[in-house]
Scaffold this motif. Sequence first.
Motif, mmCIF file in Angstrom:
data_model
loop_
_atom_site.group_PDB
_atom_site.id
_atom_site.type_symbol
_atom_site.label_atom_id
_atom_site.label_comp_id
_atom_site.label_asym_id
_atom_site.label_seq_id
_atom_site.Cartn_x
_atom_site.Cartn_y
_atom_site.Cartn_z
ATOM 1 N N LEU A 155 0.835 -1.201 0.000
ATOM 2 C CA LEU A 155 0.000 0.000 0.000
ATOM 3 C C LEU A 155 0.865 1.245 0.000
ATOM 4 C CD1 LEU A 155 -1.569 0.378 3.603
ATOM 5 C CD2 LEU A 155 0.603 -0.717 3.092
ATOM 6 N N PHE A 156 0.218 2.378 -0.276
ATOM 7 C CA PHE A 156 0.901 3.665 -0.345
ATOM 8 C C PHE A 156 -0.118 4.745 0.006
ATOM 9 C CE2 PHE A 156 2.992 7.321 -2.317
ATOM 10 C CZ PHE A 156 4.336 7.073 -2.051
ATOM 11 N N PRO A 157 0.297 5.822 0.677
ATOM 12 C CA PRO A 157 -0.662 6.879 1.011
ATOM 13 C C PRO A 157 -1.080 7.662 -0.235
ATOM 14 C CG PRO A 157 1.537 7.524 1.694
ATOM 15 C CD PRO A 157 1.634 6.101 1.246
ATOM 16 N N LEU A 175 -4.284 9.671 4.879
ATOM 17 C CA LEU A 175 -4.741 8.862 3.755
ATOM 18 C C LEU A 175 -4.698 7.364 4.070
ATOM 19 C CD1 LEU A 175 -3.060 10.762 0.779
ATOM 20 C CD2 LEU A 175 -5.527 10.405 1.075
ATOM 21 N N LEU A 176 -3.767 6.960 4.939
ATOM 22 C CA LEU A 176 -3.629 5.547 5.272
ATOM 23 C C LEU A 176 -4.545 5.110 6.410
ATOM 24 C CD1 LEU A 176 0.247 5.031 5.078
ATOM 25 C CD2 LEU A 176 -1.471 4.034 3.559
ATOM 26 N N ASP A 177 -5.101 6.046 7.130
ATOM 27 C CA ASP A 177 -5.840 5.704 8.342
ATOM 28 C C ASP A 177 -6.967 4.699 8.091
ATOM 29 O OD1 ASP A 177 -5.690 6.355 11.194
ATOM 30 O OD2 ASP A 177 -7.763 7.027 10.925
ATOM 31 N N PRO A 178 -7.819 4.890 7.077
ATOM 32 C CA PRO A 178 -8.870 3.884 6.839
ATOM 33 C C PRO A 178 -8.310 2.505 6.483
ATOM 34 C CG PRO A 178 -9.354 5.935 5.678
ATOM 35 C CD PRO A 178 -7.936 6.030 6.154
ATOM 36 N N ALA A 179 -7.190 2.482 5.773
ATOM 37 C CA ALA A 179 -6.584 1.194 5.408
ATOM 38 C C ALA A 179 -6.052 0.479 6.638
ATOM 39 C CB ALA A 179 -5.460 1.405 4.391
ATOM 40 N N TRP A 180 -5.389 1.218 7.541
ATOM 41 C CA TRP A 180 -4.926 0.594 8.779
ATOM 42 C C TRP A 180 -6.112 0.034 9.567
ATOM 43 C CZ3 TRP A 180 -0.447 -0.296 7.456
ATOM 44 C CH2 TRP A 180 0.565 0.646 7.209
ATOM 45 N N GLY A 181 -7.202 0.797 9.614
ATOM 46 C CA GLY A 181 -8.382 0.321 10.334
ATOM 47 C C GLY A 181 -8.943 -0.950 9.729
ATOM 48 N N LEU A 182 -8.973 -1.008 8.412
ATOM 49 C CA LEU A 182 -9.461 -2.201 7.724
ATOM 50 C C LEU A 182 -8.579 -3.403 8.027
ATOM 51 C CD1 LEU A 182 -10.535 -2.258 3.970
ATOM 52 C CD2 LEU A 182 -9.254 -4.135 4.968
ATOM 53 N N LEU A 183 -7.271 -3.210 7.970
ATOM 54 C CA LEU A 183 -6.338 -4.311 8.215
ATOM 55 C C LEU A 183 -6.389 -4.766 9.672
ATOM 56 C CD1 LEU A 183 -3.376 -3.038 6.028
ATOM 57 C CD2 LEU A 183 -4.785 -5.061 5.590
ATOM 58 N N ALA A 184 -6.573 -3.819 10.586
ATOM 59 C CA ALA A 184 -6.709 -4.190 11.998
ATOM 60 C C ALA A 184 -7.957 -5.026 12.201
ATOM 61 C CB ALA A 184 -6.749 -2.930 12.861
ATOM 62 N N GLU A 185 -9.044 -4.609 11.583
ATOM 63 C CA GLU A 185 -10.307 -5.337 11.724
ATOM 64 C C GLU A 185 -10.216 -6.731 11.105
ATOM 65 O OE1 GLU A 185 -14.176 -5.941 12.998
ATOM 66 O OE2 GLU A 185 -12.863 -4.223 13.433
ATOM 67 N N ALA A 186 -9.541 -6.824 9.959
ATOM 68 C CA ALA A 186 -9.405 -8.114 9.273
ATOM 69 C C ALA A 186 -8.362 -9.015 9.910
ATOM 70 C CB ALA A 186 -9.052 -7.872 7.802
ATOM 71 N N GLY A 187 -7.488 -8.456 10.759
ATOM 72 C CA GLY A 187 -6.447 -9.247 11.393
ATOM 73 C C GLY A 187 -5.328 -9.648 10.453
ATOM 74 N N VAL A 188 -5.139 -8.881 9.376
ATOM 75 C CA VAL A 188 -4.079 -9.187 8.405
ATOM 76 C C VAL A 188 -2.786 -8.516 8.851
ATOM 77 C CG1 VAL A 188 -3.321 -8.976 6.004
ATOM 78 C CG2 VAL A 188 -5.740 -9.393 6.524
ATOM 79 N N PRO A 189 -1.710 -9.276 9.055
ATOM 80 C CA PRO A 189 -0.444 -8.675 9.502
ATOM 81 C C PRO A 189 0.179 -7.771 8.441
ATOM 82 C CG PRO A 189 -0.490 -11.048 9.910
ATOM 83 C CD PRO A 189 -1.643 -10.742 9.005
ATOM 84 N N VAL A 190 0.930 -6.780 8.917
ATOM 85 C CA VAL A 190 1.653 -5.854 8.046
ATOM 86 C C VAL A 190 3.116 -5.853 8.472
ATOM 87 C CG1 VAL A 190 1.873 -3.498 7.202
ATOM 88 C CG2 VAL A 190 -0.394 -4.385 7.862
#
Length: 298
Positions: A116-118, A152-167
């Motif tokens: 991903l990228f902002p 710009l990344l904030d919604p993506a971080w929230g989505l990944l946190a909710e999905a439990g996908v590691p980064v």
Amino acid sequence: MSDQPGSGGEAAGVRGFWERLGLPGLVDVHTHFMPDRVLRKVWAYFDALGPLTGGVEWPITYRQEEDERAALLREFGVRAFTAMLYPHKPGMAQWLNSWAADFARRTPDCLHTSTLFPEPGVHAYVREAVEAGARVFKAHVQVGAYDPADALLDPAWGLLAEAGVPVVIHCGSGPAPGKHTGPEPVARVLARHPRLRLVVAHMGMPEYEDFLGLAERYGEVRLDTTMAFTDFSERFAPFPPRALPRLAALGDRILLGSDFPNIPYPYAHQLHALERLGLGDAWLRAVCHDNGARLFGV
């Protein structure tokens, strides 16, 4: 047997390491596969990296073709690995994600990796990648030269946190600092998204203790071992011996990473560097296999 690259005993040496520990193999969360022309540019960067590491040369040990590199990991007994890839500018991430999805389809032992990228649209393409089965993301703060706490990344971080996908996130200031590297920007991300499964690449080198502190504070933060503790890294970013008890205590959240193929030494050296820390076989079993296997359901 020799564990030198290209020798007949290299794979046997790696397998001997995990067989002695009673493991079924290794789980390596930090290996690089990417489109060939992108990888060639990455290698060219490392070929010229000397000044950024105080004049230390960085020869690429495993400069084989893609299928040969994947086959070599299998010979080593790596049960699951990743395709760490990352954009350095806007408009690149979706193309990389498309390539990585295809690579995962034709390489079943590679965890489907995305990035991903902002930029406008990042939330949409991150959602698309997650729905397509992405199991791990890569973020490279240094190369991308962006603030991980960018709105710009904030919604993506929230989505990944909710999905439990590691980064897996390269956010430490090694081998060379960037405008947004270091623990402070990551701390701001975690304050907003405390359940985000961040895996701090390279143990957060050289800010090891700061990133250990974030892992102690946030239960979903992990660190990967990539290049840490090796002779190469110890020359310019030594791990502080006083932090070894903290490293031992976090043994359930340290993951094996190697940076294969972009390493200036044999693959086995990362394993031997972990062993000589003297933290015991149970710690090694967790780091080299069990923690990653549990995180990714291997």
